[in-house]
Write an enzyme that holds these catalytic residues in place. Structure first.
Site, mmCIF file in Angstrom:
data_model
loop_
_atom_site.group_PDB
_atom_site.id
_atom_site.type_symbol
_atom_site.label_atom_id
_atom_site.label_comp_id
_atom_site.label_asym_id
_atom_site.label_seq_id
_atom_site.Cartn_x
_atom_site.Cartn_y
_atom_site.Cartn_z
ATOM 1 C CG LEU A 58 -5.419 -0.030 3.072
ATOM 2 C CD1 LEU A 58 -6.429 0.287 4.152
ATOM 3 C CD2 LEU A 58 -5.061 1.218 2.291
ATOM 4 C CD GLU A 59 -2.528 -5.437 -0.956
ATOM 5 O OE1 GLU A 59 -1.801 -6.216 -1.540
ATOM 6 O OE2 GLU A 59 -3.725 -5.251 -1.260
ATOM 7 C CB VAL A 60 0.768 -0.515 1.740
ATOM 8 C CG1 VAL A 60 0.018 0.484 2.591
ATOM 9 C CG2 VAL A 60 2.128 0.030 1.360
#
Lengths: 279, 311, 311, 279
Positions: A58-60
């Site tokens: 996930l990009e976080v």
């Protein structure tokens, strides 16, 4: 698996069919970049259906290889529920480095508008500085589109406005002007859009021209219907395959996922949820 | 700033002392630990012409835009993440110049992260492999050169580079800090560590102020050191309606309703009065929020992650 | 490599399967978690012509050089850190070409770290503000362009850039890993996280093999993910005579004596036989080390750093 | 403070005097980059003497603002004893970023050979590819020298070989060829060597030519002694200051620090430790 694996569902919405088609594109040994918003649902379904060990990033800045426990749909990529259910938690640069190193095999992205080369616009309708409609912007989708090996676009409404002849702005790079223009812009050679999935169909991209063409029709959809609702003169595969209606099992998981999403304040249109309360 | 002077102060004082009209501001938090309390104080103090940078904007940006505090946002995404639903003030500003014309300096997520990273590293630029061929590469023209390409002296390839960003003032909302400003954050950090360290002045808002000994128990969780920090604010629930791992969950209902409650200018003005200008500080805001909601959002404890630091 | 296949194997198997003569190798650990067990196995398997990269070389490099395993080292420092005292095999190789001529591709610490970082990020280079005007910038000439300058398209300044490094094989010695290769390290990491993730093949040696649940208890401690890992070796004390936080302290006496015991070629050959070629694996090495020393080096437990991960 | 603050010590070694002079250069509000090997001792002394809150950064990736507890001399920058006694533990890039952002106000470095412009060689005597003597290399000293505001060189033996007319190799940048050559090479304008401290004296650098000159003589050392043992024609300040012998208090702390270092296998020459066992 239960007997409903082979029993087909006869009543379902186009949105549901889109999610089912989308989740089938994911394989258990894929390394998937999981993105808000409909991709969350498709990846969740894939994990429940045929990818129990799916490795997702996930990009976080985290990765995991199983469903979050408690089995709750994260409301977004930054849901704190994800943290104690992940194998790694770092920062956005860690996540994006995985992408930029070329390790992401597949990603799904829901988008506002796509053109025939798989470019997308989630930024603006009208001029950038003086928009007619301002849209949210790309977030990490720009990088996901730029650096994923198999990129799948999800368009929840198959219409000429959404599958557009021309974009006012490219937020996320597809094949740019087609042919080798993406390569020339410096994107890695083994990356780019793999397909566009809508409630009506699956389109793929010509290996030479990089133009999208109709390859798979969803059940009860005709070639004419697709062509009429596409903003450009859509090319058609020599043999278009029409797939069967989805097995009950898939639709059940799809609806469970949609209900979980609604609980987490995902906004689903009424026409997508027609059968949700009937199960 | 010397680490000897006391840095503990109220949010009012911290914003008043450190934020000047026209400053480039960094706001920390990617979904978690968003600096709502600091943003609301900027609105109450009628700050103007702020340029505000933040990896994802969301309703925090929407409020700063609606209140006329910022006329220039630097971000990769600005919408109401719940749903998602539109960020109405952003739409009004962009489509109708209400309350004013703003520049939306659109970035990709990687671009803004790497700009902060370059600022963190003290280097003028960093290469990235995306954004060439997109509108992000060069729109809007008003802000000048947003990105460029250079020829790699080793491989010969032409590669995109993005410039460093070093904001004038940064604000973060973290789980805990000591009174000198050593600040710790865990869970989802996003761009916060690199962004905040790239800043010239730093305000740390913390759910808890702890003894330095606690900081030293897991020094890997420190994201900014006292030597860089100008103000420390003890601000419980300062990130509501976003979450803080171990403290409280995202207020999804509030965020969902925000979209409905700010659709027209009149609605927005009522909302602004109720939640921001009609209260004096975070304590009063929490009274409006109500005890029941606070109880509902409070995190269930899950204490873990100890390891052996012995030698 | 798929994460389904079992990756647990002996160090002998891991090195045998993954390291080819001529490979560019990354060895993890900056003082802590140095991969001595892996290096000794490379010596026993008579690997040749390895190029070896590591931020600081020390006696680990000295042994690889003395045993003829490497003819090309890429590092910022190579000496016996205790004292410091000379690394005699390095001196013999450089000054007398014994046992062979080697290339010492000298880096600065920042340069090698940023080279690994560029490899980690998948970009061809990164700017740094040091090394211009020093010998490091361009010696030795045999390795070609080591660093260069480019003009910054934003500021106009001429700035030094260093190229990405992506080693063929990387080895790390960590506190714990699960059987699929999710590996956790805490304490002093140095260049290990960026270096190992820049590698094409990865061997994880761990003091403990743990259940995936343990990994998930503090996911920030993970430095490399299973999806990249080719071999997992359960190798307690694999970093001796360096330290592993929470497990054992540096063997200062052993390192101090190493300099005395390897001053001549004859001394070195005896040392090599006693500690490396005369034993089959790490278990036998530990027998030579002796129970008393092991007891002395074992860390006192200091378990701390739990925080609230609740939501 | 005790009465021995004003009582001078009459018997001490040149090495001890070098450490005393070095530690006096550090102020409590400095942000110091602390480096192996003699700098460790000088910084330790400063913390014990007049900098209880000294903020120090180590290249392995940590910072702290007090003495490690247990009060043990770390044997090196990577001693695990440092970890639970630090305010931050990250990686080398974190540490070097602090340096590169220009936040380090002072650093001490012990080195093998320095020239009149404050350049150092810890790499090689003779040609790089075919050395007469191979030395350890710079490690992080290259960056510390390149990016610290006040850089202090420690040379433990004041001789023509160590304060050399010409270096075979520059490992760590001083003022390069003098005048504005360091600036032209791209180093930040507010950085560079501040002084060279030896057992005999303290040298500083001319603000224009950037050449080192003699400024402070240690007790009982003559200008002639310094000139004779320096490898270049050393310039002398108009008024050379000769400092007093060190107070007993400073020497006591110095010897305690040296004993702690020996316990951690630091190698100190016999002539430096003459008085160590007498206390």
């Amino acid at each position: 698996m239960g007997s409903n694996d082979r029993e087909f569902c006869t009543e379902y919405t186009g949105f549901e069919m889109m999610l089912v088609s989308a989740c089938r594109q994911i394989k258990n040994d894929d390394i998937v970049f999981n993105a808000f918003h409909w991709p969350f649902l498709a990846v969740h379904m894939a994990k429940l259906l045929h990818c129990p060990d799916l490795f997702s990033v996930l990009e976080v800045g985290l990765f995991q290889d199983e469903l979050a426990k408690p089995n709750k749909m994260p409301y977004s990529i930054s849901d704190p529920v994800l943290v104690p259910n992940s194998l790694f938690v770092g920062d956005s640069i860690d996540a994006l480095s995985i992408l930029q190193r070329g390790e992401i095999t597949v990603a799904l992205l829901s988008t506002s508008m796509v053109d025939k080369y798989g470019n997308c616009n989630t930024t603006v309708i009208g001029p950038y500085e003086k928009p007619i409609y301002r849209l949210p912007g790309g977030g990490g989708a720009t990088e996901i589109a730029g650096l994923t090996k198999r990129l799948i676009w999800l368009i929840d409404d198959h219409s000429k406005g959404r599958l557009a002849k021309k974009l006012d702005y490219i937020t996320d790079p597809g094949y740019l002007d087609g042919y080798d223009s993406r390569l020339k812009a410096g994107y890695p050679p083994d990356t780019g859009p793999d397909s566009i999935i809508t409630p009506f169909c699956i389109m793929r991209f010509d290996t030479i021209t990089k133009e999208a063409f109709l390859e798979v029709l969803h059940p009860n959809i005709t070639i004419e219907q697709v062509k009429e609702n596409t903003g450009w003169d859509l090319k058609i595969a020599e043999e278009v395959k029409q797939i069967d209606p989805p097995p009950i099992k898939e639709i059940e998981i799809c609806r469970k996922t949609m209900r979980d999403a609604i609980d987490q304040y995902f906004v689903l249109k009424a026409e997508w949820t027609t059968y949700l309360d009937k199960d | 700033m010397s680490k000897i002077t006391t840095k503990i102060m109220s949010m009012k004082e911290a914003i008043g002392k450190n934020v000047k009209n026209g400053d480039l501001i960094f706001l920390g938090g990617f979904g978690n630990g968003m600096t709502f309390s600091a943003a609301h104080e900027m609105i109450r103090q009628k700050k103007r012409d702020l340029k505000v940078s933040k990896c994802g904007g969301g309703i925090l940006f929407d409020q700063l835009i609606g209140a006329g505090v910022t006329n220039h946002i630097i971000t990769s995404h600005c919408w109401n993440g719940t749903g998602p639903q539109p960020a109405w003030n952003l739409k009004r500003a962009m489509e109708e110049e209400i309350p004013q014309k703003i520049i939306y300096n659109e970035q990709s997520l990687f671009m803004i992260n790497m700009s902060f990273f370059a600022g963190y590293m003290g280097i003028p630029f960093v290469p990235i492999r995306s954004i060439v061929g997109t509108g992000i590469f060069d729109h809007p023209k008003e802000v000048g050169l947003k990105a460029a390409t250079v020829e790699c002296p080793f491989t010969g390839e032409e590669i995109c580079v993005v410039p460093a960003m070093n904001p004038d003032v940064g604000v973060i909302q973290v789980q805990r800090a000591d009174s000198e400003g050593n600040a710790q954050m865990w869970g989802l950090i996003g761009d916060t560590k690199y962004g905040i360290n790239a800043c010239k002045k730093i305000i740390v808002a913390a759910e808890e102020i702890v003894d330095k000994k606690i900081i030293m128990e897991s020094p890997e969780r420190t994201i900014v050191g006292a030597h860089k920090v100008d103000a420390v604010v003890h601000e419980p629930w300062g990130a509501h309606p976003s979450s803080v791992q171990g403290f409280y969950y995202t207020d999804l209902e509030y965020r969902f309703n925000y979209a409905k409650e700010t659709k027209t200018i009149e609605d927005w003005e009522n909302w602004l009065e109720k939640w921001i200008t009609g209260v004096n500080d975070r304590q009063e805001y929490l009274k409006v929020l109500g005890e029941e909601k606070i109880k509902f959002l409070k995190a269930n404890s899950l204490i873990q992650g100890a390891v052996d630091y012995g030698f």
